[in-house]
Design an enzyme around this catalytic site. Structure first.
Site, PDB file in Angstrom:
ATOM      1  N   ARG A  17     -12.499 -15.263   2.438  1.00  0.00           N
ATOM      2  CA  ARG A  17     -12.153 -14.608   1.161  1.00  0.00           C
ATOM      3  C   ARG A  17     -10.643 -14.607   0.991  1.00  0.00           C
ATOM      4  O   ARG A  17      -9.906 -15.056   1.875  1.00  0.00           O
ATOM      5  CB  ARG A  17     -12.724 -13.193   1.121  1.00  0.00           C
ATOM      6  CG  ARG A  17     -12.135 -12.297   2.179  1.00  0.00           C
ATOM      7  CD  ARG A  17     -12.657 -10.864   2.056  1.00  0.00           C
ATOM      8  NE  ARG A  17     -13.793 -10.643   2.937  1.00  0.00           N
ATOM      9  CZ  ARG A  17     -14.907 -10.022   2.580  1.00  0.00           C
ATOM     10  NH1 ARG A  17     -15.047  -9.577   1.363  1.00  0.00           N
ATOM     11  NH2 ARG A  17     -15.880  -9.850   3.455  1.00  0.00           N
ATOM     12  N   TYR A 152       0.590  -3.026  12.442  1.00  0.00           N
ATOM     13  CA  TYR A 152       0.588  -4.245  11.621  1.00  0.00           C
ATOM     14  C   TYR A 152       1.984  -4.884  11.607  1.00  0.00           C
ATOM     15  O   TYR A 152       2.130  -6.103  11.766  1.00  0.00           O
ATOM     16  CB  TYR A 152       0.146  -3.860  10.216  1.00  0.00           C
ATOM     17  CG  TYR A 152      -0.085  -4.974   9.235  1.00  0.00           C
ATOM     18  CD1 TYR A 152      -1.208  -5.799   9.317  1.00  0.00           C
ATOM     19  CD2 TYR A 152       0.807  -5.185   8.182  1.00  0.00           C
ATOM     20  CE1 TYR A 152      -1.428  -6.794   8.376  1.00  0.00           C
ATOM     21  CE2 TYR A 152       0.590  -6.184   7.239  1.00  0.00           C
ATOM     22  CZ  TYR A 152      -0.533  -6.983   7.339  1.00  0.00           C
ATOM     23  OH  TYR A 152      -0.754  -7.974   6.412  1.00  0.00           O
ATOM     24  N   ILE A 185      -0.338  -8.897  -2.539  1.00  0.00           N
ATOM     25  CA  ILE A 185      -1.245  -9.881  -3.136  1.00  0.00           C
ATOM     26  C   ILE A 185      -2.574  -9.202  -3.454  1.00  0.00           C
ATOM     27  O   ILE A 185      -3.096  -8.430  -2.630  1.00  0.00           O
ATOM     28  CB  ILE A 185      -1.488 -11.062  -2.160  1.00  0.00           C
ATOM     29  CG1 ILE A 185      -0.159 -11.604  -1.584  1.00  0.00           C
ATOM     30  CG2 ILE A 185      -2.280 -12.175  -2.851  1.00  0.00           C
ATOM     31  CD1 ILE A 185       0.820 -12.194  -2.567  1.00  0.00           C
TER      32      ILE A 185
HETATM   33  P1  NAP Z   1      -8.735 -10.282   3.289  1.00  0.00           P
HETATM   34  O1  NAP Z   1      -9.077 -10.391   1.835  1.00  0.00           O
HETATM   35  O2  NAP Z   1      -9.133  -9.058   4.026  1.00  0.00           O
HETATM   36  O3  NAP Z   1      -9.303 -11.577   4.033  1.00  0.00           O
HETATM   37  C1  NAP Z   1      -9.101 -11.737   5.410  1.00  0.00           C
HETATM   38  C2  NAP Z   1     -10.192 -12.635   5.947  1.00  0.00           C
HETATM   39  O4  NAP Z   1     -10.019 -12.724   7.386  1.00  0.00           O
HETATM   40  C3  NAP Z   1     -11.587 -12.063   5.705  1.00  0.00           C
HETATM   41  O5  NAP Z   1     -12.475 -13.077   5.296  1.00  0.00           O
HETATM   42  C4  NAP Z   1     -11.956 -11.507   7.067  1.00  0.00           C
HETATM   43  O6  NAP Z   1     -13.341 -11.477   7.311  1.00  0.00           O
HETATM   44  C5  NAP Z   1     -11.282 -12.488   7.987  1.00  0.00           C
HETATM   45  N1  NAP Z   1     -11.154 -11.964   9.329  1.00  0.00           N
HETATM   46  C6  NAP Z   1     -10.872 -10.709   9.705  1.00  0.00           C
HETATM   47  N2  NAP Z   1     -10.897 -10.603  11.042  1.00  0.00           N
HETATM   48  C7  NAP Z   1     -11.197 -11.834  11.528  1.00  0.00           C
HETATM   49  C8  NAP Z   1     -11.381 -12.357  12.819  1.00  0.00           C
HETATM   50  N3  NAP Z   1     -11.274 -11.601  13.908  1.00  0.00           N
HETATM   51  N4  NAP Z   1     -11.676 -13.671  12.951  1.00  0.00           N
HETATM   52  C9  NAP Z   1     -11.810 -14.457  11.859  1.00  0.00           C
HETATM   53  N5  NAP Z   1     -11.680 -14.017  10.605  1.00  0.00           N
HETATM   54  C10 NAP Z   1     -11.360 -12.707  10.437  1.00  0.00           C
HETATM   55  O7  NAP Z   1      -7.166 -10.423   3.505  1.00  0.00           O
HETATM   56  P2  NAP Z   1      -6.047 -11.214   2.674  1.00  0.00           P
HETATM   57  O8  NAP Z   1      -5.385 -10.226   1.794  1.00  0.00           O
HETATM   58  O9  NAP Z   1      -6.596 -12.464   2.101  1.00  0.00           O
HETATM   59  O10 NAP Z   1      -5.014 -11.522   3.858  1.00  0.00           O
HETATM   60  C11 NAP Z   1      -4.912 -12.789   4.480  1.00  0.00           C
HETATM   61  C12 NAP Z   1      -3.696 -12.779   5.385  1.00  0.00           C
HETATM   62  O11 NAP Z   1      -2.526 -12.458   4.606  1.00  0.00           O
HETATM   63  C13 NAP Z   1      -3.740 -11.725   6.492  1.00  0.00           C
HETATM   64  O12 NAP Z   1      -3.153 -12.243   7.662  1.00  0.00           O
HETATM   65  C14 NAP Z   1      -2.914 -10.599   5.934  1.00  0.00           C
HETATM   66  O13 NAP Z   1      -2.357  -9.790   6.958  1.00  0.00           O
HETATM   67  C15 NAP Z   1      -1.849 -11.371   5.184  1.00  0.00           C
HETATM   68  N6  NAP Z   1      -1.181 -10.611   4.141  1.00  0.00           N
HETATM   69  C16 NAP Z   1      -1.841 -10.157   3.044  1.00  0.00           C
HETATM   70  C17 NAP Z   1      -1.156  -9.445   2.070  1.00  0.00           C
HETATM   71  C18 NAP Z   1      -1.817  -8.927   0.825  1.00  0.00           C
HETATM   72  O14 NAP Z   1      -1.124  -8.291   0.024  1.00  0.00           O
HETATM   73  N7  NAP Z   1      -3.108  -9.174   0.602  1.00  0.00           N
HETATM   74  C19 NAP Z   1       0.211  -9.188   2.232  1.00  0.00           C
HETATM   75  C20 NAP Z   1       0.849  -9.655   3.364  1.00  0.00           C
HETATM   76  C21 NAP Z   1       0.153 -10.380   4.309  1.00  0.00           C
HETATM   77  P3  NAP Z   1     -14.206 -10.170   6.928  1.00  0.00           P
HETATM   78  O15 NAP Z   1     -13.717  -9.698   5.617  1.00  0.00           O
HETATM   79  O16 NAP Z   1     -15.599 -10.670   6.895  1.00  0.00           O
HETATM   80  O17 NAP Z   1     -13.934  -9.187   8.013  1.00  0.00           O
END
Ligand code: NAP
Length: 244
Positions: A17, A152, A185
């Site tokens: 996702r 984090y 994001i």
């Molecule tokens: P997200 O919507 O929560 O998606 C993260 C994905 O990683 C989910 O599909 C989740 O699966 C999967 N995941 C979690 N634990 C895992 C594991 N142990 N092994 C394999 N897959 C795993 O998050 P996102 O917002 O897209 O974030 C993606 C990356 O960007 C992350 O590293 C996050 O820290 C970073 N980030 C995001 C933001 C933001 O504003 N969104 C800002 C800074 C950095 P499940 O949902 O099924 O658990």
């Protein structure tokens, strides 16, 4: 299936996702075959189906070192040499320091930092042999420090140090490694925030909107392309000016 010029194999974690899903779509759209890995195998499969271009979905918990090693070996044997690694999987377990539990600390360090080490080590061994590689690690603007995110921020700062070290160590094998730091994001990760915190985050963004996953995916696509062959060890913010 052998790798051919213009059709490279990309391993993307957390692909089910959000940002990971958008990265898979962007890489497949420009011709890569994506191995979309997620802890939820069904979501990974859906991402791969949507991305197309021969992409494959696999279930992988990146915190499980043995599973990471198996997936990397299996991909190299049965799909082809991994040219691109995108470490995107991440979780947060926010709490003020005085309330943060050991479990919250260890859970975040395991997925957001140790797992990056596992995948980079496993894939890096093959990239050295192939004499080519693009590694992109998703850190966060929070790496510089954030209230309620001691775990984090520590993990994401660790990703920056890891990335810069890997960039230095593997440069002689024509492998680049860069960190991308999303700001705020719009994904499931941020949609879960209390409304007042969500609004306060938006107010911090000079460009006036939350990012969308595609904003991050475009930068990852560039850094993992041949056009970025002279860019390594960089820490690139994608946040609409969030950290200005
Ligand atoms: P997200 O919507 O929560 O998606 C993260 C994905 O990683 C989910 O599909 C989740 O699966 C999967 N995941 C979690 N634990 C895992 C594991 N142990 N092994 C394999 N897959 C795993 O998050 P996102 O917002 O897209 O974030 C993606 C990356 O960007 C992350 O590293 C996050 O820290 C970073 N980030 C995001 C933001 C933001 O504003 N969104 C800002 C800074 C950095 P499940 O949902 O099924 O658990």
């Amino acid at each position: 299936m052998a790798d051919t010029p213009g059709r490279r194999i990309a391993l993307v974690t957390g692909a089910g996702r959000g940002i990971g899903q958008a990265i898979c779509a962007a890489l497949a759209a420009r011709g890569d075959t994506v191995v979309a890995a997620d802890i939820d195998g069904d979501l990974a499969a859906a991402t791969a189906r949507e991305a197309g271009n021969g992409s494959i979905g696999i279930e992988l918990d990146v915190g499980d070192r043995a599973a990471v090693d198996d997936v990397v070996e299996d991909t190299e044997d049965r799909v082809g040499p991994i040219a691109i690694l995108v470490n995107n999987a991440g979780i947060n377990r926010d709490a003020m320091l005085h309330k943060m539990t050991d479990d919250q600390w260890h859970a975040v360090l395991a997925v957001d930092l140790s797992a990056v080490f596992y995948t980079v080590r496993a894939v890096g061994r093959h990239m050295r042999q192939h004499g080519y590689g693009r590694i992109v690690n998703i850190s966060s603007a929070s790496w510089m420090g954030n209230i309620g995110q001691t775990n984090y921020a520590a993990a994401k700062a660790g990703v920056v140090g890891l990335t810069r070290s890997v960039a230095k160590e593997l440069a002689r094998f024509h492998i680049t490694a860069n960190a991308v730091c999303p700001g705020f994001i719009d994904t499931d990760m941020t949609r879960g925030l209390p409304a007042e915190i969500y609004r306060a985050q938006l107010d911090r963004i000079p460009l006036g909107r939350a990012g969308v996953p595609q904003d991050v995916a475009e930068v990852v696509a560039f850094l993992s392309s041949d056009s970025a062959e002279y860019v390594t060890g960089e820490v690139i913010a994608v946040g609409g000016g969030y950290t200005l």
